[in-house]
Enzyme design. Structure first.
Site, PDB file in Angstrom:
ATOM      1  N   LYS A 211       6.579 -62.147  23.856  1.00  0.00           N
ATOM      2  CA  LYS A 211       6.611 -63.525  23.831  1.00  0.00           C
ATOM      3  C   LYS A 211       5.294 -64.170  23.473  1.00  0.00           C
ATOM      4  O   LYS A 211       5.280 -64.990  22.872  1.00  0.00           O
ATOM      5  CB  LYS A 211       7.167 -63.765  25.066  1.00  0.00           C
ATOM      6  CG  LYS A 211       7.581 -65.281  25.179  1.00  0.00           C
ATOM      7  CD  LYS A 211       8.778 -65.973  24.253  1.00  0.00           C
ATOM      8  CE  LYS A 211       8.926 -67.529  24.202  1.00  0.00           C
ATOM      9  NZ  LYS A 211       9.751 -67.858  22.841  1.00  0.00           N
TER      10      LYS A 211
ATOM     11  N   ARG B  10       5.160 -60.948  27.870  1.00  0.00           N
ATOM     12  CA  ARG B  10       3.893 -60.551  27.323  1.00  0.00           C
ATOM     13  C   ARG B  10       4.000 -59.106  26.748  1.00  0.00           C
ATOM     14  O   ARG B  10       2.969 -58.668  26.188  1.00  0.00           O
ATOM     15  CB  ARG B  10       2.603 -60.496  28.144  1.00  0.00           C
ATOM     16  CG  ARG B  10       2.409 -62.135  29.000  1.00  0.00           C
ATOM     17  CD  ARG B  10       1.116 -62.006  29.762  1.00  0.00           C
ATOM     18  NE  ARG B  10      -0.094 -61.806  29.147  1.00  0.00           N
ATOM     19  CZ  ARG B  10      -0.585 -62.699  28.907  1.00  0.00           C
ATOM     20  NH1 ARG B  10      -0.266 -64.059  29.093  1.00  0.00           N
ATOM     21  NH2 ARG B  10      -1.769 -62.587  28.074  1.00  0.00           N
TER      22      ARG B  10
ATOM     23  N   LYS C  76      13.934 -65.266  12.148  1.00  0.00           N
ATOM     24  CA  LYS C  76      14.814 -64.886  13.251  1.00  0.00           C
ATOM     25  C   LYS C  76      15.756 -63.854  13.170  1.00  0.00           C
ATOM     26  O   LYS C  76      15.793 -62.941  14.035  1.00  0.00           O
ATOM     27  CB  LYS C  76      15.422 -66.411  13.291  1.00  0.00           C
ATOM     28  CG  LYS C  76      16.032 -66.972  14.468  1.00  0.00           C
ATOM     29  CD  LYS C  76      14.939 -67.840  15.218  1.00  0.00           C
ATOM     30  CE  LYS C  76      13.503 -67.293  15.562  1.00  0.00           C
ATOM     31  NZ  LYS C  76      12.603 -68.306  15.880  1.00  0.00           N
TER      32      LYS C  76
ATOM     33  N   GLU D 250      13.629 -60.386  13.315  1.00  0.00           N
ATOM     34  CA  GLU D 250      12.987 -60.098  14.749  1.00  0.00           C
ATOM     35  C   GLU D 250      14.009 -59.707  15.623  1.00  0.00           C
ATOM     36  O   GLU D 250      13.676 -58.874  16.518  1.00  0.00           O
ATOM     37  CB  GLU D 250      11.917 -61.118  15.011  1.00  0.00           C
ATOM     38  CG  GLU D 250      12.678 -62.235  15.825  1.00  0.00           C
ATOM     39  CD  GLU D 250      11.702 -63.496  16.248  1.00  0.00           C
ATOM     40  OE1 GLU D 250      10.630 -62.818  17.015  1.00  0.00           O
ATOM     41  OE2 GLU D 250      11.986 -64.667  16.105  1.00  0.00           O
TER      42      GLU D 250
ATOM     43  N   TRP E  90       2.245 -54.006  26.240  1.00  0.00           N
ATOM     44  CA  TRP E  90       2.668 -54.180  24.922  1.00  0.00           C
ATOM     45  C   TRP E  90       1.453 -53.247  24.241  1.00  0.00           C
ATOM     46  O   TRP E  90       0.092 -53.682  24.205  1.00  0.00           O
ATOM     47  CB  TRP E  90       2.462 -55.886  24.447  1.00  0.00           C
ATOM     48  CG  TRP E  90       2.840 -55.820  22.730  1.00  0.00           C
ATOM     49  CD1 TRP E  90       4.378 -55.964  22.408  1.00  0.00           C
ATOM     50  CD2 TRP E  90       2.046 -55.977  21.672  1.00  0.00           C
ATOM     51  NE1 TRP E  90       4.032 -56.016  21.174  1.00  0.00           N
ATOM     52  CE2 TRP E  90       3.187 -55.952  20.871  1.00  0.00           C
ATOM     53  CE3 TRP E  90       0.925 -55.761  21.553  1.00  0.00           C
ATOM     54  CZ2 TRP E  90       2.647 -56.254  19.439  1.00  0.00           C
ATOM     55  CZ3 TRP E  90       0.229 -55.842  20.240  1.00  0.00           C
ATOM     56  CH2 TRP E  90       1.241 -56.248  19.052  1.00  0.00           C
TER      57      TRP E  90
ATOM     58  N   CYS F   8      -0.912 -57.922  27.161  1.00  0.00           N
ATOM     59  CA  CYS F   8      -0.163 -57.490  28.445  1.00  0.00           C
ATOM     60  C   CYS F   8       0.005 -58.280  29.330  1.00  0.00           C
ATOM     61  O   CYS F   8      -0.727 -59.276  29.218  1.00  0.00           O
ATOM     62  CB  CYS F   8      -0.562 -56.153  28.547  1.00  0.00           C
ATOM     63  SG  CYS F   8      -0.766 -54.954  27.365  1.00  0.00           S
TER      64      CYS F   8
ATOM     65  N   ASN G  43      -5.572 -56.444  29.797  1.00  0.00           N
ATOM     66  CA  ASN G  43      -5.060 -57.122  28.726  1.00  0.00           C
ATOM     67  C   ASN G  43      -5.744 -57.397  27.476  1.00  0.00           C
ATOM     68  O   ASN G  43      -6.906 -57.615  27.781  1.00  0.00           O
ATOM     69  CB  ASN G  43      -4.226 -58.248  29.161  1.00  0.00           C
ATOM     70  CG  ASN G  43      -3.968 -59.203  28.177  1.00  0.00           C
ATOM     71  OD1 ASN G  43      -3.612 -58.959  27.124  1.00  0.00           O
ATOM     72  ND2 ASN G  43      -4.249 -60.415  28.385  1.00  0.00           N
TER      73      ASN G  43
HETATM   74  O1  M6R Z   1       3.348 -68.837  21.388  1.00  0.00           O
HETATM   75  P1  M6R Z   1       3.180 -69.085  20.194  1.00  0.00           P
HETATM   76  O2  M6R Z   1       4.275 -70.371  19.684  1.00  0.00           O
HETATM   77  O3  M6R Z   1       1.808 -69.487  19.735  1.00  0.00           O
HETATM   78  O4  M6R Z   1       3.602 -67.959  19.301  1.00  0.00           O
HETATM   79  C1  M6R Z   1       3.608 -67.836  17.919  1.00  0.00           C
HETATM   80  C2  M6R Z   1       4.558 -66.738  17.401  1.00  0.00           C
HETATM   81  O5  M6R Z   1       4.122 -65.433  18.065  1.00  0.00           O
HETATM   82  C3  M6R Z   1       6.040 -67.073  17.732  1.00  0.00           C
HETATM   83  O6  M6R Z   1       6.379 -68.270  17.221  1.00  0.00           O
HETATM   84  C4  M6R Z   1       6.840 -65.796  17.147  1.00  0.00           C
HETATM   85  O7  M6R Z   1       6.806 -65.968  15.914  1.00  0.00           O
HETATM   86  C5  M6R Z   1       8.151 -65.878  17.626  1.00  0.00           C
HETATM   87  N1  M6R Z   1       8.485 -64.362  18.061  1.00  0.00           N
HETATM   88  C6  M6R Z   1       9.278 -66.199  16.592  1.00  0.00           C
HETATM   89  O8  M6R Z   1      10.691 -66.203  17.202  1.00  0.00           O
END
Ligand code: M6R
Length: 608
Positions: free
Chosen positions: A603, A27, A484, A487, A74, A2, A98
């Site tokens: 994110k 977050r 992609k 999600e 989250w 979070c 968090n």
């Molecule tokens: O911040 P990071 O690159 O470590 O994050 C890794 C994954 O959480 C991130 O790539 C996630 O899979 C995305 N939502 C994909 O689009």
């Protein structure tokens, strides 16, 4: 995972807290809340869903008070409803959290045995009740926190506000990041420096186990043992912190369109175009030629960038590569020969599993290199070498430009490794660098297929399931395409190595199943065409992503063929990322989904 924020200010802080929360929405956005002290009394507003719902509540019932804390959630423990929204409060305090308190059940049972009643399903409420219990025994706030923190297990960051304490905030960091900001007679607490950027560029990062006692005039930082400690202050460059959508409907669209520019900018950092060679912008504390093995770990899209680079490191530099998703790597106790190289890939640089893997590798005496996009992140600070991607702030939860910038950096590293190990000649390097120079232009060309892809997306939006196939570096790209699409559109999608099709997934193929095949005209093209024949023979509807030569050579009827500009096979995955991103984006937009903030996601994933 979070976002938390705390401010001791001079005037009403609720609007500033909301502004900081907006910057932390990446977050999580399941619920949000703010608590302030008004004449010594705690008051709070909380709302289910996105921050705008909280803003509506605050406009109807404003909070005054020059000290407060805020949270964007989250959900981990308990439904994402208002009851479970932070701040959690008792008559003594309010807390934002968090991360995860792993032993919350055991602590809760102990408190319930003492007659304490719980109102929420969260692990956070246990912290509020534990500290409150200590305060009811007569301990002042700082002492109550000091005895509570050692009882908590897990990875977390906390922010506390106390009833009747108009000049006191306490923050604690244990495994999840927490930054302190220094203002003029004001102090700030935030999950990252980005949240505090509108108020201050003077930042201190707490170290693991630290907790901080904030007053308007300054801060006392204590380590795990309770000793006061000094931590460095950093001046943070705030200029590029907050992005806007420009002329685009969504951040994701803007970020897809930015790729030629940011990949070009990233490449310019790693490649000496005029000399036709890779020129890494840092010194390496090891020599690639001495390496026996390379381990890569990352999560999600970053993992898939790492998987593409496995093909590059093995082919161009002949280094055996092991790659794992970080959530597995961190626990599988892989034997790592001291002095080997461990590579980590992360947009945020805060992903809990990747960070834990980095720490494991460091403890196993590995050389560590992290490819990260956020230069102030924990991973950037804890890695021996930081290989920055220059993608700029990525706001869309679905990673796009960070992914292609990661590929640009990883390919540059693989070429540098190939040269150092003598597996690439100067001419080979020049050929690859020439191919890299062409990438931004090819990406711009690829974006010109957007209209065709948008039309196609309408068809794709009718599908219940979609299969993505590819071989070689197109295999990880198939996995990325499926990730992609699912999600952001919530359509079920799977990626497979095209050669694996006949070992099971072919049973799924029928006339309702779109099969997206990524097949540039490379060394394995003909093999992939054979797999497409197998799909076509079973009535599968093929969407082929290929180049001009590939389009001419398939000899198959497809539902659609998206023709990419011809690219050197090594750089093709960077160019072919564009159509899979656009296809997912337009499908989700057509279906009316929230592409920038898809359900259940965040994110930055700072819990394991
Ligand atoms: O911040 P990071 O690159 O470590 O994050 C890794 C994954 O959480 C991130 O790539 C996630 O899979 C995305 N939502 C994909 O689009």
């Amino acid at each position: 995972m979070c976002g938390i924020v705390g401010i001791i200010g001079k005037t009403s802080v609720a609007p500033q807290i909301v502004e900081a929360l907006r910057r932390l929405e990446y977050r999580g956005y399941d619920s949000a809340g703010v608590a302030t002290l008004e004449n010594g009394h705690l008051d709070r507003r909380r709302a289910e869903g996105k921050l705008r719902n909280l803003e509506t509540k605050l406009s109807q019932a404003p909070l005054s008070g020059a000290i407060g804390i805020g949270h964007t959630r989250w959900a981990t423990h308990g439904k994402p409803n208002e009851t479970n929204a932070h701040p959690h409060a008792t008559e003594k305090l309010a807390v934002v959290h968090n991360g995860i308190i792993e032993n919350f059940r055991e602590l809760k049972t102990g408190l319930e045995a003492k007659g304490i009643k719980f109102e929420t399903e969260t692990d956070t409420e246990v912290v509020a009740q534990l500290v409150t219990y200590e305060m009811r025994q007569g301990r002042p706030p700082i002492e109550a926190i000091a005895v509570t923190l050692p009882r908590l297990r897990g990875a977390f960051a906390l922010g506390f506000l106390f009833s009747g304490e108009d000049d006191l905030l306490i923050g604690a960091r244990h495994g999840a990041p927490l930054a302190l900001g220094f203002g003029d007679g004001e102090m700030y607490l935030g999950s990252d420096a980005l949240a505090l950027a509108p108020f201050t560029d003077d930042i201190t990062y707490l170290e693991d186990g630290d907790w901080a006692i904030l007053h308007r005039t300054g801060v006392d930082i204590r380590d795990e043992s309770g000793q006061s400690v000094r931590r460095p202050r950093h001046k943070i460059v705030t200029g590029s912190f907050m992005a806007d959508k420009g002329n685009h409907r969504h951040f994701m669209a803007k970020e897809i369109h930015e790729q030629p520019e940011v990949v070009g900018r990233t490449l310019a950092h790693y490649v000496d175009f005029s000399a036709g060679r890779v020129a890494l912008p840092f010194d390496l504390p090891f020599d690639f030629k001495d390496l026996k093995r390379l381990s890569i770990s990352a999560c999600g899209t970053a993992y898939l960038a790492g998987l593409i680079s496995k093909y590059w490191f093995e082919r161009l530099a002949r280094i055996p590569v092991e790659i794992d998703v970080a959530s597995e790597f961190r626990y599988r106790e892989a034997p790592l020969e001291p002095g080997s190289l461990a590579l980590f890939v992360s947009q945020s640089g805060e992903t809990a599993d990747t960070l834990a893997s980095l720490r494991y590798a460091t403890s196993e005496q590995q050389h560590t290199v992290s490819v990260v996009n956020v230069p102030t992140s924990t991973m950037a600070r804890e890695s021996a070498v930081v290989a920055s991607t220059l993608a700029g702030v990525e706001v869309g939860v679905a990673s796009t430009k960070a992914f292609t910038c990661q590929l640009a950096v990883l390919l540059s590293l693989a070429i540098a490794a190939g040269r150092a190990r003598g597996t690439l000649s100067a001419e080979d390097e020049k050929e690859l660098v020439d191919a890299l120079i062409g990438v931004p232009g090819l990406m711009s060309e690829a974006i010109k297929r957007e209209h065709q892809i948008e039309v196609l997306a309408r068809e794709l939006s009718k599908a219940k399931d979609v299969l993505y196939l590819g071989r070689g570096t197109s295999y990880p790209l198939a996995l990325e395409g499926a990730l992609k699409l699912k999600e952001i559109s919530y359509i079920h999608a799977e990626g497979y190595a095209a050669g694996e099709l006949k070992h099971g997934p072919i049973a799924l193929i029928d006339e309702t199943m779109p099969v997206i095949v990524i097949a540039p005209h490379d060394a394995v093209f003909e093999k992939t065409v054979s797999n497409m024949q197998e799909v076509a023979a079973r009535g599968g509807r093929i969407i082929l992503i290929t180049d001009e030569k590939g389009a001419l050579d398939t000899g198959l009827d497809t539902m659609a063929t998206i023709v990419m500009p011809a690219a050197h096979p090594i750089v093709a995955p960077i160019v072919h990322s564009i159509p899979i991103q656009l296809l997912a984006y337009h499908t989700a937009v057509f279906m009316g989904k929230d592409v920038d903030q898809p359900r259940n996601l965040a994110k930055s994933v700072t819990v394991e």
